[in-house]
Motif scaffolding. Structure first.
Motif, PDB file in Angstrom:
ATOM      1  N   PRO A 181     -30.787  34.925 -52.319  1.00 27.04           N
ATOM      2  CA  PRO A 181     -31.781  34.291 -51.452  1.00 27.04           C
ATOM      3  C   PRO A 181     -31.924  35.007 -50.117  1.00 27.04           C
ATOM      4  O   PRO A 181     -30.937  35.411 -49.508  1.00 27.04           O
ATOM      5  N   ARG A 182     -33.151  35.165 -49.685  1.00 25.71           N
ATOM      6  CA  ARG A 182     -33.437  35.823 -48.407  1.00 25.71           C
ATOM      7  C   ARG A 182     -33.208  34.881 -47.241  1.00 25.71           C
ATOM      8  O   ARG A 182     -33.246  33.653 -47.396  1.00 25.71           O
ATOM      9  N   TYR A 183     -32.977  35.449 -46.077  1.00 24.67           N
ATOM     10  CA  TYR A 183     -32.909  34.660 -44.853  1.00 24.67           C
ATOM     11  C   TYR A 183     -34.323  34.545 -44.272  1.00 24.67           C
ATOM     12  O   TYR A 183     -35.091  35.512 -44.316  1.00 24.67           O
ATOM     13  N   PRO A 184     -34.676  33.394 -43.745  1.00 22.82           N
ATOM     14  CA  PRO A 184     -35.994  33.269 -43.107  1.00 22.82           C
ATOM     15  C   PRO A 184     -36.119  34.244 -41.937  1.00 22.82           C
ATOM     16  O   PRO A 184     -35.237  34.293 -41.081  1.00 22.82           O
ATOM     17  N   SER A 185     -37.196  35.009 -41.905  1.00 19.74           N
ATOM     18  CA  SER A 185     -37.432  35.938 -40.808  1.00 19.74           C
ATOM     19  C   SER A 185     -38.131  35.208 -39.664  1.00 19.74           C
ATOM     20  O   SER A 185     -38.668  34.104 -39.838  1.00 19.74           O
ATOM     21  N   LEU A 186     -38.134  35.814 -38.488  1.00 15.17           N
ATOM     22  CA  LEU A 186     -38.812  35.197 -37.347  1.00 15.17           C
ATOM     23  C   LEU A 186     -40.309  35.027 -37.612  1.00 15.17           C
ATOM     24  O   LEU A 186     -40.858  33.944 -37.363  1.00 15.17           O
ATOM     25  N   PRO A 187     -40.996  36.058 -38.171  1.00 15.16           N
ATOM     26  CA  PRO A 187     -42.414  35.842 -38.522  1.00 15.16           C
ATOM     27  C   PRO A 187     -42.587  34.723 -39.546  1.00 15.16           C
ATOM     28  O   PRO A 187     -43.545  33.943 -39.489  1.00 15.16           O
ATOM     29  N   GLY A 188     -41.644  34.650 -40.494  1.00 11.95           N
ATOM     30  CA  GLY A 188     -41.712  33.593 -41.504  1.00 11.95           C
ATOM     31  C   GLY A 188     -41.555  32.211 -40.894  1.00 11.95           C
ATOM     32  O   GLY A 188     -42.232  31.255 -41.298  1.00 11.95           O
ATOM     33  N   ILE A 189     -40.656  32.098 -39.930  1.00 15.71           N
ATOM     34  CA  ILE A 189     -40.441  30.821 -39.247  1.00 15.71           C
ATOM     35  C   ILE A 189     -41.696  30.403 -38.479  1.00 15.71           C
ATOM     36  O   ILE A 189     -42.086  29.228 -38.489  1.00 15.71           O
ATOM     37  N   MET A 190     -42.350  31.356 -37.836  1.00 16.26           N
ATOM     38  CA  MET A 190     -43.563  31.053 -37.082  1.00 16.26           C
ATOM     39  C   MET A 190     -44.694  30.642 -38.021  1.00 16.26           C
ATOM     40  O   MET A 190     -45.441  29.696 -37.739  1.00 16.26           O
ATOM     41  N   LYS A 191     -44.820  31.339 -39.152  1.00 18.07           N
ATOM     42  CA  LYS A 191     -45.870  31.009 -40.119  1.00 18.07           C
ATOM     43  C   LYS A 191     -45.627  29.632 -40.744  1.00 18.07           C
ATOM     44  O   LYS A 191     -46.579  28.909 -41.068  1.00 18.07           O
ATOM     45  N   ALA A 192     -44.346  29.288 -40.935  1.00 16.49           N
ATOM     46  CA  ALA A 192     -44.012  28.011 -41.582  1.00 16.49           C
ATOM     47  C   ALA A 192     -44.546  26.827 -40.806  1.00 16.49           C
ATOM     48  O   ALA A 192     -44.868  25.776 -41.383  1.00 16.49           O
ATOM     49  N   LYS A 193     -44.654  26.960 -39.488  1.00 14.20           N
ATOM     50  CA  LYS A 193     -45.136  25.857 -38.649  1.00 14.20           C
ATOM     51  C   LYS A 193     -46.596  25.517 -38.930  1.00 14.20           C
ATOM     52  O   LYS A 193     -47.045  24.407 -38.630  1.00 14.20           O
ATOM     53  N   LYS A 194     -47.331  26.472 -39.499  1.00 20.81           N
ATOM     54  CA  LYS A 194     -48.761  26.267 -39.743  1.00 20.81           C
ATOM     55  C   LYS A 194     -49.080  26.013 -41.216  1.00 20.81           C
ATOM     56  O   LYS A 194     -50.240  25.809 -41.559  1.00 20.81           O
ATOM     57  N   LYS A 195     -48.073  26.055 -42.070  1.00 25.64           N
ATOM     58  CA  LYS A 195     -48.324  25.863 -43.503  1.00 25.64           C
ATOM     59  C   LYS A 195     -48.508  24.380 -43.819  1.00 25.64           C
ATOM     60  O   LYS A 195     -47.952  23.514 -43.140  1.00 25.64           O
ATOM     61  N   PRO A 196     -49.307  24.067 -44.854  1.00 31.10           N
ATOM     62  CA  PRO A 196     -49.553  22.661 -45.210  1.00 31.10           C
ATOM     63  C   PRO A 196     -48.267  21.906 -45.504  1.00 31.10           C
ATOM     64  O   PRO A 196     -47.400  22.410 -46.231  1.00 31.10           O
ATOM     65  N   PHE A 197     -48.159  20.716 -44.928  1.00 34.72           N
ATOM     66  CA  PHE A 197     -46.976  19.875 -45.110  1.00 34.72           C
ATOM     67  C   PHE A 197     -47.462  18.440 -45.266  1.00 34.72           C
ATOM     68  O   PHE A 197     -48.040  17.869 -44.348  1.00 34.72           O
ATOM     69  N   GLN A 198     -47.219  17.870 -46.440  1.00 37.19           N
ATOM     70  CA  GLN A 198     -47.724  16.540 -46.752  1.00 37.19           C
ATOM     71  C   GLN A 198     -46.555  15.565 -46.901  1.00 37.19           C
ATOM     72  O   GLN A 198     -45.547  15.878 -47.541  1.00 37.19           O
ATOM     73  N   THR A 199     -46.672  14.396 -46.307  1.00 38.45           N
ATOM     74  CA  THR A 199     -45.664  13.347 -46.447  1.00 38.45           C
ATOM     75  C   THR A 199     -46.279  12.153 -47.163  1.00 38.45           C
ATOM     76  O   THR A 199     -47.336  11.651 -46.758  1.00 38.45           O
ATOM     77  N   LEU A 200     -45.619  11.709 -48.233  1.00 39.08           N
ATOM     78  CA  LEU A 200     -46.131  10.619 -49.060  1.00 39.08           C
ATOM     79  C   LEU A 200     -45.131   9.474 -49.121  1.00 39.08           C
ATOM     80  O   LEU A 200     -43.925   9.662 -48.927  1.00 39.08           O
ATOM     81  N   SER A 201     -45.644   8.287 -49.413  1.00 38.92           N
ATOM     82  CA  SER A 201     -44.810   7.098 -49.611  1.00 38.92           C
ATOM     83  C   SER A 201     -44.991   6.605 -51.046  1.00 38.92           C
ATOM     84  O   SER A 201     -45.805   7.138 -51.808  1.00 38.92           O
ATOM     85  N   LEU A 202     -44.272   5.562 -51.406  1.00 41.53           N
ATOM     86  CA  LEU A 202     -44.432   4.986 -52.746  1.00 41.53           C
ATOM     87  C   LEU A 202     -45.854   4.473 -52.955  1.00 41.53           C
ATOM     88  O   LEU A 202     -46.417   4.603 -54.053  1.00 41.53           O
TER      89      LEU A 202
END
Length: 255
Positions: A181-202
């Motif tokens: 497994p790779r380590y998250p890079s700094l560019p990857g960490i910055m990009k992750a903040k803008k990636k789609p993230f959905q939270t769902l309930s039952l």
């Protein structure tokens, strides 16, 4: 290709476990991606890069699980879904039902996960989920090769090697040795903040608490007894052997 990675947030394996009021105390504890799930994330990203498609992270857990999902997004996944609801019990049967409610509408080509989670160690979720979805499953894989609509997997079979050809869609769980497994890079960490993230309930999944009634109930939780000091047995070999057998029978009660 649509790839889904089942991910769980667990205790850091270096953390000291403390029991309070019959449950594990979480105050001040460091949480990480379940180590086996890291292999699944890495494999999914590599397959996406080689074959095209997308990698979706899917987790069932408390709100703090978002941190682990963000880390996996920084490793290269495309988007994440967190199913978080206080009504979901910590039970493999219930978690499988929740995952099935989401995935049955998504129709992924491939589902990857860790061989087991280091906190509970049951290795049940992927098997139960495969049964609910009606698709194939192979666990503890150390190699995965896609060939169109089939996959060839190598799996660790208790010290031996088993090679399987499996029709997709399927669920595979990763064992150590599948990749690094790779380590998250700094560019990857910055990009992750803008990636789609959905939270769902039952409610979002059309489930009620009655639909996910747990199949197991935890009666008691305790730490193992403290290890006692070792004991040296002295004397002639026959005498020592006799005393050892007697201690194993009367004190340790293992024979």
């Amino acid at each position: 290709m649509k790839i889904v990675v089942l991910l769980k947030q667990t205790f850091d394996t270096e953390e000291k476990i403390t029991i309070e009021n019959g449950s594990i105390a979480e105050d001040g504890v460091k949480f990480v991606i379940n180590p086996y799930d890291e292999y699944a994330v890495e494999e999914a990203v590599k397959l996406r890069d080689d074959h095209g498609g997308s990698v979706t992270l899917l987790s069932v857990g408390p709100d703090r699980t978002a941190e682990a999902l963000r880390t996996a997004l920084a490793m290269g996944a495309d988007d994440a879904v967190l199913i978080s609801d206080e009504q979901i019990p910590d039970d493999e049967f219930a978690v499988s039902k929740v995952l099935h409610a989401y995935l049955s509408k998504e129709n992924p080509d491939l589902i990857l996960g860790g061989n087991f989670s280091v906190d509970r160690g049951s290795g049940q979720v992927a098997i139960r989920l495969a049964s609910l979805l009606g698709i194939s499953h192979a666990g503890s894989i150390t190699k995965l090769t896609l060939n169109g609509t089939t996959a060839e997997v190598h799996r660790d079979a208790e010290g031996d090697l088993e090679v399987l050809e499996v029709q997709l869609p399927a669920i595979f769980t990763a064992q150590q040795g599948l990749n690094d497994p790779r380590y998250p890079s700094l560019p990857g960490i910055m990009k992750a903040k803008k990636k789609p993230f959905q939270t769902l309930s039952l409610d979002d999944l059309g489930l009620s608490e009655a639909d996910i009634h747990p199949a197991t109930k935890q009666i008691e939780l305790s730490l193992p007894p403290a290890r006692g000091a070792g004991r040296f047995l002295k004397g002639e070999p026959a005498e020592v052997a006799h005393e050892l057998v007697n201690l194993l029978r009367t004190q340790s009660k293992v024979i």
